[in-house]
Design a protein around this motif. Structure first.
Motif, PDB file in Angstrom:
ATOM      1  N   SER A  81       0.825  -1.217   0.000  1.00  0.00           N
ATOM      2  CA  SER A  81       0.000   0.000   0.000  1.00  0.00           C
ATOM      3  C   SER A  81       0.860   1.270   0.000  1.00  0.00           C
ATOM      4  O   SER A  81       0.517   2.266  -0.647  1.00  0.00           O
ATOM      5  CB  SER A  81      -0.953   0.004   1.197  1.00  0.00           C
ATOM      6  N   THR A  82       1.975   1.254   0.712  1.00  0.00           N
ATOM      7  CA  THR A  82       2.855   2.428   0.732  1.00  0.00           C
ATOM      8  C   THR A  82       3.411   2.693  -0.655  1.00  0.00           C
ATOM      9  O   THR A  82       3.456   3.837  -1.124  1.00  0.00           O
ATOM     10  CB  THR A  82       4.009   2.219   1.732  1.00  0.00           C
ATOM     11  N   TYR A  83       3.823   1.640  -1.302  1.00  0.00           N
ATOM     12  CA  TYR A  83       4.308   1.759  -2.675  1.00  0.00           C
ATOM     13  C   TYR A  83       3.201   2.247  -3.609  1.00  0.00           C
ATOM     14  O   TYR A  83       3.427   3.129  -4.460  1.00  0.00           O
ATOM     15  CB  TYR A  83       4.834   0.401  -3.131  1.00  0.00           C
ATOM     16  N   SER A  84       2.003   1.687  -3.469  1.00  0.00           N
ATOM     17  CA  SER A  84       0.887   2.071  -4.340  1.00  0.00           C
ATOM     18  C   SER A  84       0.558   3.547  -4.202  1.00  0.00           C
ATOM     19  O   SER A  84       0.278   4.231  -5.202  1.00  0.00           O
ATOM     20  CB  SER A  84      -0.344   1.209  -4.026  1.00  0.00           C
ATOM     21  N   ARG A  85       0.566   4.041  -2.965  1.00  0.00           N
ATOM     22  CA  ARG A  85       0.304   5.471  -2.760  1.00  0.00           C
ATOM     23  C   ARG A  85       1.424   6.322  -3.366  1.00  0.00           C
ATOM     24  O   ARG A  85       1.164   7.392  -3.937  1.00  0.00           O
ATOM     25  CB  ARG A  85       0.167   5.778  -1.267  1.00  0.00           C
ATOM     26  N   PHE A  86       2.643   5.840  -3.254  1.00  0.00           N
ATOM     27  CA  PHE A  86       3.786   6.627  -3.719  1.00  0.00           C
ATOM     28  C   PHE A  86       3.787   6.778  -5.239  1.00  0.00           C
ATOM     29  O   PHE A  86       4.070   7.852  -5.782  1.00  0.00           O
ATOM     30  CB  PHE A  86       5.090   5.972  -3.247  1.00  0.00           C
ATOM     31  N   VAL A  87       3.498   5.699  -5.957  1.00  0.00           N
ATOM     32  CA  VAL A  87       3.594   5.743  -7.432  1.00  0.00           C
ATOM     33  C   VAL A  87       2.239   5.895  -8.112  1.00  0.00           C
ATOM     34  O   VAL A  87       2.162   5.923  -9.339  1.00  0.00           O
ATOM     35  CB  VAL A  87       4.288   4.470  -7.970  1.00  0.00           C
ATOM     36  N   GLY A  88       1.163   6.001  -7.337  1.00  0.00           N
ATOM     37  CA  GLY A  88      -0.173   6.020  -7.922  1.00  0.00           C
ATOM     38  C   GLY A  88      -0.381   7.105  -8.955  1.00  0.00           C
ATOM     39  O   GLY A  88      -0.991   6.882 -10.005  1.00  0.00           O
ATOM     40  N   ASP A  89       0.123   8.295  -8.692  1.00  0.00           N
ATOM     41  CA  ASP A  89      -0.058   9.405  -9.634  1.00  0.00           C
ATOM     42  C   ASP A  89       0.701   9.180 -10.937  1.00  0.00           C
ATOM     43  O   ASP A  89       0.315   9.707 -11.979  1.00  0.00           O
ATOM     44  CB  ASP A  89       0.415  10.721  -8.994  1.00  0.00           C
ATOM     45  N   VAL A  90       1.783   8.408 -10.873  1.00  0.00           N
ATOM     46  CA  VAL A  90       2.569   8.118 -12.077  1.00  0.00           C
ATOM     47  C   VAL A  90       1.986   6.930 -12.833  1.00  0.00           C
ATOM     48  O   VAL A  90       1.856   6.949 -14.059  1.00  0.00           O
ATOM     49  CB  VAL A  90       4.043   7.847 -11.713  1.00  0.00           C
ATOM     50  N   PHE A  91       1.619   5.885 -12.092  1.00  0.00           N
ATOM     51  CA  PHE A  91       1.109   4.667 -12.715  1.00  0.00           C
ATOM     52  C   PHE A  91      -0.315   4.818 -13.233  1.00  0.00           C
ATOM     53  O   PHE A  91      -0.716   4.112 -14.160  1.00  0.00           O
ATOM     54  CB  PHE A  91       1.150   3.507 -11.713  1.00  0.00           C
ATOM     55  N   GLY A  92      -1.071   5.718 -12.621  1.00  0.00           N
ATOM     56  CA  GLY A  92      -2.494   5.840 -12.931  1.00  0.00           C
ATOM     57  C   GLY A  92      -2.802   5.938 -14.418  1.00  0.00           C
ATOM     58  O   GLY A  92      -3.597   5.138 -14.947  1.00  0.00           O
ATOM     59  N   PRO A  93      -2.229   6.898 -15.143  1.00  0.00           N
ATOM     60  CA  PRO A  93      -2.547   7.017 -16.577  1.00  0.00           C
ATOM     61  C   PRO A  93      -2.190   5.765 -17.376  1.00  0.00           C
ATOM     62  O   PRO A  93      -2.986   5.320 -18.212  1.00  0.00           O
ATOM     63  CB  PRO A  93      -1.707   8.221 -17.010  1.00  0.00           C
ATOM     64  N   SER A  94      -1.024   5.190 -17.138  1.00  0.00           N
ATOM     65  CA  SER A  94      -0.624   3.999 -17.901  1.00  0.00           C
ATOM     66  C   SER A  94      -1.558   2.831 -17.645  1.00  0.00           C
ATOM     67  O   SER A  94      -1.998   2.146 -18.591  1.00  0.00           O
ATOM     68  CB  SER A  94       0.815   3.602 -17.533  1.00  0.00           C
ATOM     69  N   LEU A  95      -1.891   2.587 -16.381  1.00  0.00           N
ATOM     70  CA  LEU A  95      -2.765   1.464 -16.064  1.00  0.00           C
ATOM     71  C   LEU A  95      -4.192   1.716 -16.531  1.00  0.00           C
ATOM     72  O   LEU A  95      -4.900   0.786 -16.947  1.00  0.00           O
ATOM     73  CB  LEU A  95      -2.735   1.191 -14.557  1.00  0.00           C
ATOM     74  N   ALA A  96      -4.631   2.971 -16.480  1.00  0.00           N
ATOM     75  CA  ALA A  96      -5.975   3.299 -16.961  1.00  0.00           C
ATOM     76  C   ALA A  96      -6.070   3.089 -18.471  1.00  0.00           C
ATOM     77  O   ALA A  96      -7.056   2.526 -18.973  1.00  0.00           O
ATOM     78  CB  ALA A  96      -6.326   4.737 -16.596  1.00  0.00           C
ATOM     79  N   ILE A  97      -5.068   3.538 -19.197  1.00  0.00           N
ATOM     80  CA  ILE A  97      -5.076   3.355 -20.650  1.00  0.00           C
ATOM     81  C   ILE A  97      -4.991   1.870 -20.993  1.00  0.00           C
ATOM     82  O   ILE A  97      -5.657   1.397 -21.922  1.00  0.00           O
ATOM     83  CB  ILE A  97      -3.906   4.133 -21.293  1.00  0.00           C
ATOM     84  N   GLU A  98      -4.193   1.129 -20.234  1.00  0.00           N
ATOM     85  CA  GLU A  98      -4.107  -0.308 -20.487  1.00  0.00           C
ATOM     86  C   GLU A  98      -5.462  -0.973 -20.310  1.00  0.00           C
ATOM     87  O   GLU A  98      -5.875  -1.825 -21.115  1.00  0.00           O
ATOM     88  CB  GLU A  98      -3.087  -0.941 -19.535  1.00  0.00           C
ATOM     89  N   GLY A  99      -6.187  -0.586 -19.243  1.00  0.00           N
ATOM     90  CA  GLY A  99      -7.482  -1.197 -18.985  1.00  0.00           C
ATOM     91  C   GLY A  99      -8.570  -0.722 -19.928  1.00  0.00           C
ATOM     92  O   GLY A  99      -9.343  -1.516 -20.474  1.00  0.00           O
ATOM     93  N   LEU A 100      -8.645   0.598 -20.153  1.00  0.00           N
ATOM     94  CA  LEU A 100      -9.747   1.171 -20.920  1.00  0.00           C
ATOM     95  C   LEU A 100      -9.540   1.071 -22.424  1.00  0.00           C
ATOM     96  O   LEU A 100     -10.525   1.058 -23.179  1.00  0.00           O
ATOM     97  CB  LEU A 100      -9.942   2.642 -20.529  1.00  0.00           C
ATOM     98  N   LEU A 101      -8.305   1.022 -22.866  1.00  0.00           N
ATOM     99  CA  LEU A 101      -8.041   0.973 -24.306  1.00  0.00           C
ATOM    100  C   LEU A 101      -7.577  -0.410 -24.737  1.00  0.00           C
ATOM    101  O   LEU A 101      -8.264  -1.103 -25.496  1.00  0.00           O
ATOM    102  CB  LEU A 101      -6.986   2.024 -24.679  1.00  0.00           C
ATOM    103  N   ALA A 102      -6.436  -0.838 -24.232  1.00  0.00           N
ATOM    104  CA  ALA A 102      -5.846  -2.086 -24.717  1.00  0.00           C
ATOM    105  C   ALA A 102      -6.687  -3.301 -24.338  1.00  0.00           C
ATOM    106  O   ALA A 102      -7.035  -4.127 -25.189  1.00  0.00           O
ATOM    107  CB  ALA A 102      -4.426  -2.226 -24.164  1.00  0.00           C
ATOM    108  N   PHE A 103      -7.048  -3.438 -23.059  1.00  0.00           N
ATOM    109  CA  PHE A 103      -7.809  -4.613 -22.629  1.00  0.00           C
ATOM    110  C   PHE A 103      -9.207  -4.622 -23.237  1.00  0.00           C
ATOM    111  O   PHE A 103      -9.716  -5.673 -23.645  1.00  0.00           O
ATOM    112  CB  PHE A 103      -7.891  -4.671 -21.106  1.00  0.00           C
ATOM    113  N   PHE A 104      -9.859  -3.452 -23.313  1.00  0.00           N
ATOM    114  CA  PHE A 104     -11.174  -3.392 -23.946  1.00  0.00           C
ATOM    115  C   PHE A 104     -11.073  -3.735 -25.432  1.00  0.00           C
ATOM    116  O   PHE A 104     -11.979  -4.360 -25.989  1.00  0.00           O
ATOM    117  CB  PHE A 104     -11.795  -2.013 -23.764  1.00  0.00           C
ATOM    118  N   LEU A 105      -9.986  -3.326 -26.078  1.00  0.00           N
ATOM    119  CA  LEU A 105      -9.773  -3.679 -27.481  1.00  0.00           C
ATOM    120  C   LEU A 105      -9.666  -5.192 -27.631  1.00  0.00           C
ATOM    121  O   LEU A 105     -10.309  -5.783 -28.518  1.00  0.00           O
ATOM    122  CB  LEU A 105      -8.498  -3.006 -27.991  1.00  0.00           C
TER     123      LEU A 105
END
Length: 468
Positions: A81-105
């Motif tokens: 959880s500490t790691y997730s909070r630390f990198v969340g702002d950086v990882f958020g866009p990449s993981l969101a695009i992966e889920g909403l674009l690539a995985f949905f595709l």
């Protein structure tokens, strides 16, 4: 019990198990897309049967891969959880695009492909499987953009509690991403191709559907051999990048304790003494390490002891040397497996030339076992990638020991580790059962419903290409 050790064990188990399915999906989708392209171009029914047979294995693999990916996400929230909070702002866009674009595709066009047989025009239906293949590749790209930040953090600024992204372009142009992504993509194609080739060899040994699996073998072994050849170069480029960007990782992979002489020899074997920080015995090839590192028979590399002193001066007291014995041997397992895959691929292409059926010799008996080689190489490669970064979870910014969840006890982590392991065991058994059942069943020549709708089935001579 140390919560950090248990958390790392759980991360390793979930990641390794999930990564059995990721490259398989990428490689199978690509191989199947080529097979269906041959069906549309050549208009021969055998390629349709081939596409459907391997497509069923792809669907099984994709479904289980989705489940294992969900469990991997769970352990981030529970144990890191500490790691997730630390990198969340950086990882958020990449993981969101992966889920909403690539995985949905992927998921959308998998449905189009599955239910579109005989309902869509041939070329439109073919486009759907190519879009699935592109989706699997895009998904890997966005996940690797996040992982590359852990290896080479760029495009961010530090606030009081977290890393905040300030340059999305820097994330996408991260040099580590473009050193890592091509190699992951090519190794995934190798994985899928050799899976098809290994199963085809097994079917040929048992004289099942000779014509179809002869062609499957030839298509897949050509893809596998070509990709394995390219893999040598992508791996070489990535290693050269790591020599500059993560010298400690590469020094550990070579068990290089002291700064090397110029030119530097390559250690084929070493008896590593981590307590004394030296090698008691080693077998070396002169000049080779310099050539592999710099494309020149000159140049030296800084050793672990010198790098440790440099890191202490930059980051403060601590042990910055990763597990040397593990990295030394997984690097050789990875490269050795890759070399064997290339040799098998080249020989397989030779024996299956001119559409000849490979004879039931030692080579065909080896190929089903050779299916394990890409998975061994992939696992060894990721062990080197993640363990070689230690003690950092985000290289040079956040240590692994600071990333674990502060409120989760060792007992709770152990419970989740055991639970996840049991679930993965069930999933592994289920996957093997479904694969085995599908592989062993015969491939039928005719399908009256499809023959009614499929104008290609009426082509003269097509029926002669499939053997029951």
């Amino acid at each position: 019990m140390d919560p950090l050790i248990i958390a790392r064990l759980q991360f390793a188990s979930t990641t390794i198990f999930h990564y059995f399915f990721v490259p398989t999906s990428i490689g199978l989708a690509f191989t199947i897309a080529i097979m269906q392209t041959m069906y549309v171009v050549k208009k021969k029914d055998i390629y349709r049967k081939m596409t459907k047979f391997w497509g069923a294995l792809f669907l099984i693999n994709f479904a289980v891969g989705v489940v294992t990916g969900i469990f991997q996400e769970f352990q981030f929230g529970m144990n890191w959880s500490t790691y997730s909070r630390f990198v969340g702002d950086v990882f958020g866009p990449s993981l969101a695009i992966e889920g909403l674009l690539a995985f949905f595709l992927e998921s959308t066009f998998i449905a189009v492909w599955v239910f579109g047989w005989n309902r869509l025009p041939k070329k439109v239906h073919l486009a759907s499987i190519w879009l699935v293949s592109i989706g699997t590749i895009a998904s890997a790209f966005w996940i690797l953009s996040a992982n590359s930040f852990m290896q080479n953090p760029v495009g961010f600024e530090l606030t009081a509690e977290r890393a905040q992204m300030n340059n999305f372009g820097a994330i996408l142009t991260n040099p580590h991403l473009w050193a890592q992504f091509p190699h992951v993509l090519i190794t995934s194609i190798v994985t899928g191709a050799f899976l098809v080739a290994g199963i085809s060899a097994w079917k040929l040994l048992r004289k099942h559907d000779i014509e179809m699996f002869k062609r499957s073998f030839r298509i897949s072994i050509i893809i596998g051999a070509s990709a394995a050849f390219i893999m040598l170069f992508t791996g070489h480029w990535q290693a050269q990048y790591l020599v500059e960007s993560q010298p400690m990782k590469m020094a550990a992979a070579e068990a290089l304790w002291e700064t090397s002489e110029d030119p530097a020899p390559f250690s084929v074997f070493a008896s590593i003494n981590t307590e004394e920080k030296l090698n008691d015995y080693e077998i070396q090839i002169p000049y080779l390490l310099s050539f592999l590192s710099f494309n020149s028979f000159s140049g030296s590399l800084e050793g672990l002891n010198q790098l440790q002193a440099d890191y202490e001066a930059e980051y403060g007291p601590g042990n910055y040397i990763p597990p040397v014995k593990t990295l030394f041997w997984v690097f050789r397992i990875m490269t050795g497996s890759g070399g064997l895959l290339l040799l098998l691929g080249l020989y397989g292409g030779y024996v299956s030339r001119k559409n000849q059926v490979p004879k039931p010799n030692i080579f065909l008996k080896i190929m089903p076992w050779a299916m394990a080689l890409p998975f061994i190489a992939n696992t060894a490669g990721w062990m080197m990638t993640e363990m070689g970064r230690q003690p950092w979870v985000v290289y040079g910014v956040m240590k692994t020991e600071d990333a674990v969840s502060p409120s989760v006890t060792a007992g709770e982590m152990l419970f989740s580790l055991i639970t996840f392991t049991l679930i993965y065991t069930v999933l592994a058994i289920l996957t093997v059962f479904l694969f085995k059942r599908h592989i062993e069943k015969p491939v039928f020549v005719e399908d009256k419903e499809e023959q009614t709708h499929d104008p290609f089935d009426s082509e003269k001579g097509d029926k002669n290409h499939v053997a029951t």
